[in-house]
Design an enzyme around this catalytic site. Structure first.
Site, PDB file in Angstrom:
ATOM      1  N   GLY A 122       1.061  -1.290   0.123  1.00  0.00           N
ATOM      2  CA  GLY A 122       0.119   0.162   0.059  1.00  0.00           C
ATOM      3  C   GLY A 122       0.839   1.174   0.186  1.00  0.00           C
ATOM      4  O   GLY A 122       2.043   1.251  -0.332  1.00  0.00           O
ATOM      5  N   LYS A 145      -6.152   5.734  18.065  1.00  0.00           N
ATOM      6  CA  LYS A 145      -6.024   7.145  17.444  1.00  0.00           C
ATOM      7  C   LYS A 145      -6.957   6.929  16.152  1.00  0.00           C
ATOM      8  O   LYS A 145      -7.548   8.325  15.899  1.00  0.00           O
ATOM      9  CB  LYS A 145      -4.590   7.469  17.073  1.00  0.00           C
TER      10      LYS A 145
END
Length: 307
Positions: free
Chosen positions: A11, A161
Site C-alpha cells: 500500500g 487514534k
C-alpha cells in the site's frame, strides 16, 4: 552480521517504507543485504490503456502506480481484529511464526514522507539490539526514529487514534472549528491512555508522548483518511464501506471497526467501564447511527475530565 530485509505489503505506507529501507540497504552493505524483496497483493491495473499486473509494473517501472504514484522505488526493491477484542498484531506474528516482533508507528502521512518532508516515528521492540538495528534501517536525514521497549502501548496507540480521528471527522462535518477538534484530541488521548492501562497493563504513559502517541493522533485528526471519511459519513449518510470503495482506491478503514471492538470490550466489563469512556462510546454510537453526530457534544460537555 548482515541482515536481510523484506517488505510485506504494497500500500502507500508499504511503498514509502520500501523507499526508505531500499536506500539504506544499498548504502549500508556491512549491515544489510542490498536486495530488498517486497511482497505484493497481486492486482491488475491499467496504465495509459495498457493492462499490467501490479508486480510486473513495479518490477519494470519501479513505481507503485496505484498506491504511491509519482514516486520511484529504489532499483534494489522487487516485489487482525478478533470478534471480541483488539488484537496486538505483533503478538499474532510472534505466536504464529515463533519470532520476536516489534512495531513502527508515528505521525507518518505517507505522501509527505515520500516527498522528503521531515517526520518522526517510534520503533518498539522488547529486544534492544533489534531496536538499534531498526533505527539504522529506517533513519534517514528527513525520517528519524526513537526507540522504546513497550510494543503493546505503541500498537494500542496506533489502533485507538483511528477511533478518535473518526470523531474528529464528525466534528468537521458539523462545521466546528479548531477549539472543538482540539477538545476531541485531548479527551481522546486521555481515554487512549486509560484504556491501554486498564485492558493491556500499559502503565508507562511517556510512550503516549512519543511520535506514536500524541503526534500520530494529531496528524491523523487533521490529515488522515479516517477524519476525511468520518466527515463524509455525516455529510452524505453513506456507510463507511461505501465511502471506502469510493474514496480510498483499495486502502482500508479501521477506525469504525475498532470503535465497535472497543465498545464490546467496555460493555462486557460493565456499566462503570462504559461510563469511563464517553467519547469512545459516543463515536461508536454515531458510527452505527444509534445517535446523531450532534449528540457528540453532550459527551464532551459531560466528560468525567470536566467533573
Amino acid at each position: 552480521m548482515v541482515n536481510k530485509v523484506t517488505v510485506i505489503g504494497s500500500g502507500n505506507w508499504g511503498s514509502v517504507v520500501a523507499r526508505i529501507v531500499g536506500v539504506n540497504c544499498a548504502e549500508k552493505a556491512s549491515q544489510f543485504e542490498r536486495q530488498v524483496n517486497m511482497w505484493v497483493f497481486e492486482e491488475n491495473i491499467k496504465v495509459d490503456d495498457t493492462e499490467y499486473k501490479l508486480t510486473e509494473y513495479i518490477n519494470t517501472h519501479h513505481e507503485n502506480v496505484k498506491y504511491l504514484p509519482g514516486f520511484k522505488l529504489p532499483d534494489n526493491v522487487g516485489f487482525e481484529v478478533t470478534e471480541k477484542e483488539l488484537v496486538i498484531i505483533s503478538d499474532v506474528v510472534r505466536d504464529t511464526l515463533g519470532i520476536t516482533c516489534g512495531a513502527l508507528m508515528g505521525a507518518n502521512l505517507a505522501n509527505e514522507i515520500a516527498l522528503g518532508q521531515f517526520a518522526e516515528a517510534t520503533i518498539a521492540t522488547t529486544v534492544e539490539w533489534q531496536g538499534r538495528a531498526f533505527q539504522q534501517l529506517f533513519n534517514r536525514p528527513s525520517f528519524r526514529c526513537a526507540y522504546v521497549s513497550d510494543v503493546t502501548a505503541v500498537e494500542v496507540c496506533g489502533a485507538l487514534k483511528n477511533v478518535v480521528a473518526v470523531g474528529a471527522g464528525f466534528v468537521d462535518a458539523l462545521g466546528m472549528g479548531n477549539n472543538t477538534k482540539c477538545a476531541i484530541i485531548r479527551l481522546g488521548l486521555m481515554e487512549m491512555m486509560a484504556f491501554a492501562e486498564e485492558f493491556y497493563g500499559c502503565t508507562n504513559r511517556n510512550v503516549f508522548f512519543e511520535s506514536c502517541g500524541i503526534a500520530d493522533l494529531i496528524t491523523t485528526c487533521y490529515g488522515g483518511r479516517h477524519t476525511r471519511l468520518g466527515k463524509l459519513f455525516v455529510e452524505t449518510g453513506k456507510s463507511f464501506e461505501e465511502l471506502e470503495k469510493e474514496h480510498l482506491n483499495g486502502q482500508k478503514l479501521q477506525g469504525h471497526q475498532t470503535a465497535e471492538k472497543v465498545y464490546k470490550m467496555l460493555f462486557a466489563k460493565g456499566e462503570t467501564a462504559v461510563k469511563k469512556y464517553p467519547l469512545f462510546v459516543a463515536i461508536y454510537k454515531v458510527s452505527t447511527k444509534e445517535i446523531a453526530a450532534q449528540d457528540l457534544f453532550q459527551c464532551l460537555a459531560d466528560h468525567p475530565e470536566h467533573m
